[in-house]
Write a protein that holds these residues in place. Structure first.
Motif, short mmCIF file in Angstrom:
data_model
loop_
_atom_site.label_atom_id
_atom_site.label_comp_id
_atom_site.label_asym_id
_atom_site.label_seq_id
_atom_site.Cartn_x
_atom_site.Cartn_y
_atom_site.Cartn_z
N ILE A 82 6.99 -7.97 5.56
CA ILE A 82 8.43 -7.75 5.89
C ILE A 82 8.91 -6.42 6.22
CG2 ILE A 82 10.64 -8.30 5.03
CD1 ILE A 82 9.20 -10.65 3.51
N ALA A 83 8.40 -5.47 5.31
CA ALA A 83 8.87 -3.93 5.41
C ALA A 83 8.51 -3.52 6.91
CB ALA A 83 8.34 -3.44 4.41
N ALA A 84 7.47 -4.11 7.53
CA ALA A 84 7.02 -3.44 8.55
C ALA A 84 7.56 -4.13 9.93
CB ALA A 84 5.61 -3.47 8.79
N PHE A 106 12.57 -12.33 -1.33
CA PHE A 106 13.62 -11.72 -1.17
C PHE A 106 13.70 -10.09 -0.63
CE2 PHE A 106 15.17 -15.32 -3.45
CZ PHE A 106 16.52 -15.30 -3.65
N PRO A 107 14.84 -9.67 -0.30
CA PRO A 107 14.54 -8.30 0.78
C PRO A 107 14.78 -6.94 -0.14
CG PRO A 107 17.06 -9.07 0.60
CD PRO A 107 16.27 -10.11 0.01
N LEU A 112 13.40 -1.20 0.54
CA LEU A 112 13.12 -0.15 -0.31
C LEU A 112 11.85 0.61 0.46
CD1 LEU A 112 14.10 -0.78 -3.75
CD2 LEU A 112 15.48 0.79 -2.22
N ILE A 113 10.94 -0.21 0.53
CA ILE A 113 9.45 0.09 1.11
C ILE A 113 9.77 0.70 2.47
CG2 ILE A 113 7.09 -0.62 2.08
CD1 ILE A 113 7.34 -2.79 -0.12
N ARG A 114 10.53 -0.03 3.23
CA ARG A 114 10.74 0.42 4.52
C ARG A 114 11.55 1.83 4.62
NH1 ARG A 114 12.01 -3.28 9.78
NH2 ARG A 114 11.94 -1.72 11.43
N ALA A 115 12.51 1.73 3.68
CA ALA A 115 13.45 3.17 3.81
C ALA A 115 12.59 4.25 3.32
CB ALA A 115 14.49 2.82 2.75
#
Length: 404
Positions: A82-84, A106-107, A112-115
């Motif tokens: 989801i992060a990627a 849940f998002p 936070l990983i993506r940020a």
């Protein structure tokens, strides 16, 4: 249920006549670190670091990549995807034909990983672990702050120490949402105890964006706020009402968003969860599992999970007898109810109790009394719990094939 029978250093609620004030930082961040916190956090960090090292060693012995079980276990792969890639790009069709989608997750954590990977040269797995480790430390600090506020330094230290060696505490330091959810939940509850209702509501809203069980925090905040309104005969400050309104918005917002994506605004999210066999069935699934386990047996993970869940129910009863603060009782009670009354893989249920740190309050008080009278006995007990926790954590993450 009383708020506590233990003297507090400050009043836990604002004066009824006090007007609505702007949100201020929680007391703990403005008054400095409470006495003994650094030692308790050092103990927590040492135990969890030992757990990480043991997982790495176990991976090496079994010929696995050294950190595979830390960053890429079960649900971790969904969060990293989801992060990627964002939502709507991954499904899994079970052997029974159920279509499991990434909307079940849940998002907040993947966001936070993506940020983090956007601003720092980290892989998604590295970013996920860093977030989990930092959140675990923040949560441990919050557990200490609550314990110190209610019972003093000794119980606070014991509370953090016991939380570090819960059977599934290894999952506080892998790429899962437990540590992030726990950090937000703990500090939201702390703000309730200190009467910082706007902060309590905002943190509860964030907790609701981190896990399906996030509404347990919102429930605790709302019920505590309702009690405050009744106690003050309807003359509670506006911040109490605002905190109660804020608290459920994160969880409700995501549930409604998933519903809009599926074309069923109110029921879509619950259909998505049903595909994962995740629903509240009032304990029917738990009863069937217990019966099957007693009749046919099972691997080590499943009997252990049953014992842990039963212990959680017993500890909740003891927590109620302790006359703990209402918000803590409600939070722990909702999590226990979800574990006992929900369906799904039983091997995952102990993980859902990890954030329920109030369950450890009776044990922490007992351990503190033992330490004062017979310190050697307390050391032996805690050493045994630590060894069992570390070995069990490495087993469930590396060796066992049961879902975490």
């Amino acid at each position: 249920m009383s708020t506590s029978s233990v003297p507090r250093p400050e009043s836990a609620a604002p004066s009824p006549s006090r007007p609505l004030r702007p949100p201020t930082l929680p007391w703990i961040t403005r008054r400095g670190i409470p006495e003994g916190a650094l030692r308790a956090l050092a103990l927590f960090a040492a135990v969890r670091l030992a757990g990480i090292i043991l997982v790495i060693i176990t991976n090496a012995v079994r010929g696995h990549p050294l950190v595979k079980s830390l960053a890429h276990s079960w649900d971790s792969r969904w969060y990293l995807h989801i992060a990627a890639q964002g939502y709507g790009h991954k499904i899994w069709i079970t052997p029974q034909g159920a279509v499991q989608s990434d909307w079940a997750f849940f998002p907040l954590y993947p966001g936070l990983i993506r940020a983090l990977t956007t601003v720092l040269p980290f892989t998604p797995g590295q970013a996920a672990l860093l977030i989990s480790w930092i959140a675990a430390g923040v949560a441990a600090y919050g557990v200490y702050a609550i314990g110190h506020h209610l019972y003093g330094r000794g119980v606070a230290t014991a509370l953090v120490a016991l939380w570090a060696v819960m059977p599934h505490s290894v999952e506080l330091t892998i790429a899962y949402t437990e540590s992030l959810f726990a950090a937000l939940a703990v500090w939201s509850l702390y703000c309730v105890l200190k009467g910082r209702w706007l902060w309590a509501g905002a943190l509860a809203a964030l907790a609701g964006l981190s896990r399906p069980s996030g509404f347990a925090v919102a429930g605790a905040v709302c019920i505590a706020a309702a009690y405050e309104v009744v106690r003050q005969r309807g003359r509670a400050p506006a911040s109490v009402w605002a905190g109660a309104v804020l608290a459920p918005l994160g969880w409700l917002g995501y549930v409604l968003w998933v519903g809009s994506q599926t074309g069923d605004l109110l029921g879509g999210y619950f259909k998505v969860q049903s595909a994962w066999d995740s629903r509240f069935d009032f304990g029917v699934g738990s009863a069937r599992f217990t019966k099957a386990l007693l009749l046919h047996g099972g691997g080590a993970v499943y009997p252990a999970a049953l014992v842990i869940v039963a212990a959680g129910v017993l500890l909740f009863a003891l927590l109620c007898l302790e006359r703990a603060p209402l918000a803590l009782v409600v939070f722990a009670g909702i999590l226990v109810l979800l574990v006992v009354g929900g369906s799904g893989s039983f091997s995952s249920k102990p993980r859902f109790l990890l954030p329920a740190f109030p369950l450890l309050i009776p044990m922490a008080r007992a351990l503190t009394r033992t330490w004062r009278v017979r310190p050697a006995h307390a050391v032996v007990v805690y050493a045994g719990l630590t060894v069992a926790s570390l070995l069990f954590g490495a087993f469930v993450t590396v060796v066992a094939h049961s879902p975490l």
